[in-house]
Design a protein around this motif. Structure first.
Motif, PDB file in Angstrom:
ATOM      1  N   GLN A 114       1.047  -1.224   0.101  1.00 13.43           N
ATOM      2  CA  GLN A 114       0.133  -0.242   0.149  1.00 13.43           C
ATOM      3  C   GLN A 114       0.677   1.368   0.185  1.00 13.43           C
ATOM      4  OE1 GLN A 114      -3.012  -0.037   3.171  1.00 13.43           O
ATOM      5  NE2 GLN A 114      -3.701  -1.978   2.534  1.00 13.43           N
ATOM      6  N   THR A 115       2.094   1.228  -0.134  1.00 13.65           N
ATOM      7  CA  THR A 115       3.062   2.129   0.033  1.00 13.65           C
ATOM      8  C   THR A 115       3.840   2.596  -1.525  1.00 13.65           C
ATOM      9  OG1 THR A 115       4.939   1.290   0.716  1.00 13.65           O
ATOM     10  CG2 THR A 115       3.429   1.936   2.456  1.00 13.65           C
ATOM     11  N   PRO A 116       3.986   3.629  -1.851  1.00 14.85           N
ATOM     12  CA  PRO A 116       5.023   3.724  -3.162  1.00 14.85           C
ATOM     13  C   PRO A 116       6.359   2.759  -3.342  1.00 14.85           C
ATOM     14  CG  PRO A 116       4.284   5.965  -2.334  1.00 14.85           C
ATOM     15  CD  PRO A 116       4.004   4.732  -1.036  1.00 14.85           C
ATOM     16  N   LEU A 117       6.622   2.568  -1.985  1.00 10.75           N
ATOM     17  CA  LEU A 117       7.903   1.623  -1.978  1.00 10.75           C
ATOM     18  C   LEU A 117       8.007   0.558  -2.524  1.00 10.75           C
ATOM     19  CD1 LEU A 117       9.885   2.266   1.513  1.00 10.75           C
ATOM     20  CD2 LEU A 117      10.706   2.462  -0.818  1.00 10.75           C
ATOM     21  N   SER A 118       6.715  -0.235  -2.684  1.00  8.84           N
ATOM     22  CA  SER A 118       6.298  -1.566  -3.230  1.00  8.84           C
ATOM     23  C   SER A 118       6.855  -1.555  -4.691  1.00  8.84           C
ATOM     24  CB  SER A 118       5.102  -1.828  -3.089  1.00  8.84           C
ATOM     25  OG  SER A 118       4.089  -1.057  -3.933  1.00  8.84           O
ATOM     26  N   THR A 119       6.566  -0.587  -5.388  1.00  6.84           N
ATOM     27  CA  THR A 119       6.856  -0.514  -6.793  1.00  6.84           C
ATOM     28  C   THR A 119       8.613  -0.726  -7.293  1.00  6.84           C
ATOM     29  OG1 THR A 119       7.014   1.993  -7.089  1.00  6.84           O
ATOM     30  CG2 THR A 119       5.095   0.612  -7.628  1.00  6.84           C
ATOM     31  N   PHE A 120       9.446   0.278  -6.345  1.00  5.12           N
ATOM     32  CA  PHE A 120      10.686   0.152  -6.188  1.00  5.12           C
ATOM     33  C   PHE A 120      11.229  -1.047  -5.856  1.00  5.12           C
ATOM     34  CE2 PHE A 120      14.885   1.692  -4.517  1.00  5.12           C
ATOM     35  CZ  PHE A 120      15.414   1.723  -5.730  1.00  5.12           C
ATOM     36  N   LEU A 121      10.891  -1.639  -4.665  1.00  2.00           N
ATOM     37  CA  LEU A 121      11.359  -2.771  -4.157  1.00  2.00           C
ATOM     38  C   LEU A 121      10.897  -4.307  -4.884  1.00  2.00           C
ATOM     39  CD1 LEU A 121      11.271  -1.929  -0.338  1.00  2.00           C
ATOM     40  CD2 LEU A 121      13.255  -1.665  -2.154  1.00  2.00           C
ATOM     41  N   ALA A 122      10.115  -4.145  -5.947  1.00  2.36           N
ATOM     42  CA  ALA A 122       9.656  -5.435  -6.211  1.00  2.36           C
ATOM     43  C   ALA A 122      10.519  -6.096  -7.077  1.00  2.36           C
ATOM     44  CB  ALA A 122       8.391  -5.193  -7.551  1.00  2.36           C
ATOM     45  N   ARG A 123      10.438  -7.539  -7.199  1.00  2.00           N
ATOM     46  CA  ARG A 123      11.431  -8.213  -7.763  1.00  2.00           C
ATOM     47  C   ARG A 123      11.535  -7.724  -9.340  1.00  2.00           C
ATOM     48  NH1 ARG A 123      13.431 -13.016  -6.197  1.00  2.00           N
ATOM     49  NH2 ARG A 123      12.127 -13.133  -4.587  1.00  2.00           N
ATOM     50  N   GLU A 124      10.319  -7.501  -9.761  1.00  2.00           N
ATOM     51  CA  GLU A 124      10.224  -7.021 -11.167  1.00  2.00           C
ATOM     52  C   GLU A 124       9.332  -5.983 -11.277  1.00  2.00           C
ATOM     53  OE1 GLU A 124       9.362  -8.749 -15.803  1.00  2.00           O
ATOM     54  OE2 GLU A 124       8.622  -9.839 -14.038  1.00  2.00           O
ATOM     55  N   VAL A 125       9.685  -4.599 -11.569  1.00  2.00           N
ATOM     56  CA  VAL A 125       9.016  -3.606 -11.841  1.00  2.00           C
ATOM     57  C   VAL A 125       9.040  -3.144 -13.126  1.00  2.00           C
ATOM     58  CG1 VAL A 125       8.678  -1.279 -10.785  1.00  2.00           C
ATOM     59  CG2 VAL A 125       9.939  -2.756  -9.467  1.00  2.00           C
ATOM     60  N   ARG A 126       7.698  -2.857 -13.654  1.00  2.00           N
ATOM     61  CA  ARG A 126       7.456  -2.703 -15.227  1.00  2.00           C
ATOM     62  C   ARG A 126       6.732  -1.239 -15.287  1.00  2.00           C
ATOM     63  NH1 ARG A 126       6.443  -8.003 -17.941  1.00  2.00           N
ATOM     64  NH2 ARG A 126       5.542  -6.608 -19.446  1.00  2.00           N
ATOM     65  N   LEU A 127       7.174  -0.735 -16.356  1.00  2.00           N
ATOM     66  CA  LEU A 127       6.641   0.769 -16.793  1.00  2.00           C
ATOM     67  C   LEU A 127       5.138   0.637 -17.497  1.00  2.00           C
ATOM     68  CD1 LEU A 127       9.778   2.239 -18.639  1.00  2.00           C
ATOM     69  CD2 LEU A 127       8.897   3.022 -16.358  1.00  2.00           C
ATOM     70  N   ASP A 128       4.813  -0.594 -17.630  1.00  2.00           N
ATOM     71  CA  ASP A 128       3.437  -0.681 -18.325  1.00  2.00           C
ATOM     72  C   ASP A 128       2.532  -1.163 -17.051  1.00  2.00           C
ATOM     73  OD1 ASP A 128       4.734  -3.285 -17.696  1.00  2.00           O
ATOM     74  OD2 ASP A 128       3.474  -4.342 -19.376  1.00  2.00           O
ATOM     75  N   GLN A 129       2.748  -0.974 -15.945  1.00  2.00           N
ATOM     76  CA  GLN A 129       1.975  -0.968 -14.874  1.00  2.00           C
ATOM     77  C   GLN A 129       1.806   0.171 -14.020  1.00  2.00           C
ATOM     78  OE1 GLN A 129       3.565  -4.531 -12.992  1.00  2.00           O
ATOM     79  NE2 GLN A 129       3.023  -6.035 -14.349  1.00  2.00           N
ATOM     80  N   GLY A 130       1.198   1.181 -14.511  1.00  2.00           N
ATOM     81  CA  GLY A 130       0.645   2.160 -13.854  1.00  2.00           C
ATOM     82  C   GLY A 130       1.461   3.467 -13.672  1.00  2.00           C
ATOM     83  N   VAL A 131       2.829   3.402 -14.380  1.00  2.00           N
ATOM     84  CA  VAL A 131       3.674   4.450 -14.467  1.00  2.00           C
ATOM     85  C   VAL A 131       3.488   5.310 -15.733  1.00  2.00           C
ATOM     86  CG1 VAL A 131       6.061   5.273 -14.044  1.00  2.00           C
ATOM     87  CG2 VAL A 131       5.061   3.176 -12.810  1.00  2.00           C
ATOM     88  N   LYS A 132       3.499   6.680 -15.461  1.00  2.00           N
ATOM     89  CA  LYS A 132       3.487   7.637 -16.659  1.00  2.00           C
ATOM     90  C   LYS A 132       4.730   8.466 -16.580  1.00  2.00           C
ATOM     91  CE  LYS A 132       0.775  11.169 -19.034  1.00  2.00           C
ATOM     92  NZ  LYS A 132       2.051  12.072 -19.215  1.00  2.00           N
ATOM     93  N   ILE A 133       5.610   8.210 -17.749  1.00  2.00           N
ATOM     94  CA  ILE A 133       6.736   8.945 -17.966  1.00  2.00           C
ATOM     95  C   ILE A 133       6.210  10.443 -18.525  1.00  2.00           C
ATOM     96  CG2 ILE A 133       9.032   9.242 -18.791  1.00  2.00           C
ATOM     97  CD1 ILE A 133       8.689   7.125 -16.946  1.00  2.00           C
ATOM     98  N   ASP A 134       6.227  11.603 -17.807  1.00  2.00           N
ATOM     99  CA  ASP A 134       6.083  12.759 -18.191  1.00  2.00           C
ATOM    100  C   ASP A 134       7.320  13.482 -19.070  1.00  2.00           C
ATOM    101  OD1 ASP A 134       3.747  12.765 -16.916  1.00  2.00           O
ATOM    102  OD2 ASP A 134       4.186  14.030 -15.214  1.00  2.00           O
ATOM    103  N   ARG A 135       8.337  13.280 -18.668  1.00  2.00           N
ATOM    104  CA  ARG A 135       9.493  13.847 -19.390  1.00  2.00           C
ATOM    105  C   ARG A 135      10.839  13.193 -19.131  1.00  2.00           C
ATOM    106  NH1 ARG A 135       9.357  17.934 -16.615  1.00  2.00           N
ATOM    107  NH2 ARG A 135       7.672  19.146 -17.542  1.00  2.00           N
ATOM    108  N   VAL A 136      11.792  13.158 -20.424  1.00  2.00           N
ATOM    109  CA  VAL A 136      13.260  12.753 -20.141  1.00  2.00           C
ATOM    110  C   VAL A 136      14.034  13.839 -20.424  1.00  2.00           C
ATOM    111  CG1 VAL A 136      14.928  11.117 -20.915  1.00  2.00           C
ATOM    112  CG2 VAL A 136      12.566  10.151 -20.403  1.00  2.00           C
ATOM    113  N   THR A 137      15.167  14.301 -19.448  1.00  2.00           N
ATOM    114  CA  THR A 137      15.710  15.268 -19.758  1.00  2.00           C
ATOM    115  C   THR A 137      17.218  14.967 -19.899  1.00  2.00           C
ATOM    116  OG1 THR A 137      14.222  16.698 -18.354  1.00  2.00           O
ATOM    117  CG2 THR A 137      16.529  17.554 -18.862  1.00  2.00           C
TER     118      THR A 137
END
Length: 213
Positions: A114-137
């Motif tokens: 239930q915390t944002p840490l779960s995405t970073f600490l997952a065994r496999e974290v994927r950009l297609d599962q709820g993350v939107k990239i706004d910008r790359v600088t």
């Protein structure tokens, strides 16, 4: 007990998902081929960072400065050990995230999922599962920054992950919450840390011990 994201009160708890994902997933709307290459570079680096330790400086919305050490062991485990203010701990043990503030004698706990840490600490974290990239600088030096947010809750804030280049290294992240307040976490040192003690990722409720005394 239900604990909100803000209850833990530190930027480290809002690191978002940027790890292993198939290249085809990276074709997000508005990103150039160069941007997608940068994302792959970040993902390769973060995927390989299964253990780490070092020191950090955290600067809050009112320029409140906190320092300490951190330990990482993916999947599921992380420890932020504050030296200023002394004694403050935030620990993810693979199931829960706990926060202990000895100054206030307050212990809080929430399920890791239930915390944002779960995405970073997952065994496999994927950009297609709820993350939107706004910008790359991208900078001429090879350094780069990635701005992202939770696609399911885009109004709850965003994070900027900043990397050095040549070689790639995570340097810092800046969290902006729903109210526009910013928290910046700078990793002043970062190194691999194989063989971390399991006790680093254990935190029992000290207030229960105090109540028995």
């Amino acid at each position: 007990m239900s604990i909100s994201r803000r209850a833990f009160g530190l930027g480290s708890a809002a690191v978002v998902a940027l790890a292993a994902a198939p290249a085809a997933v990276l074709a997000q709307a508005g990103l150039s081929a160069e941007d997608q290459a940068v994302l792959r570079q970040a993902q390769t680096y973060l995927t390989a960072m299964t253990t780490a330790q070092g020191t950090f400086v955290e600067t809050g919305p009112n320029n409140q400065r906190r320092t300490g050490r951190y330990y990482l062991q993916r999947p599921g485990k992380m420890r932020f050990e504050y030296t200023e203010p002394a004694g403050l701990l935030v620990v993810a043990d693979g199931n829960n995230v706990s926060r202990w503030d000895p100054r206030l004698n307050v212990f809080r706990q929430a399920p890791l999922g239930q915390t944002p840490l779960s995405t970073f600490l997952a065994r496999e974290v994927r950009l297609d599962q709820g993350v939107k990239i706004d910008r790359v600088t991208r900078m001429d030096s090879g350094a780069f920054a990635i701005t992202a947010r939770d696609a399911r809750r885009p109004n709850e804030g965003s994070v900027i992950l900043a990397f050095a280049g040549s070689p790639v290294r995570l340097q810092e992240w800046t969290i902006t919450d729903a109210q526009g307040s910013r928290t910046r976490v700078q990793l002043t040192t970062l190194q691999p840390a194989p063989g971390l003690a399991s006790s680093l990722f254990q935190l029992r409720d000290p207030t229960r011990r105090n109540r028995r005394n």
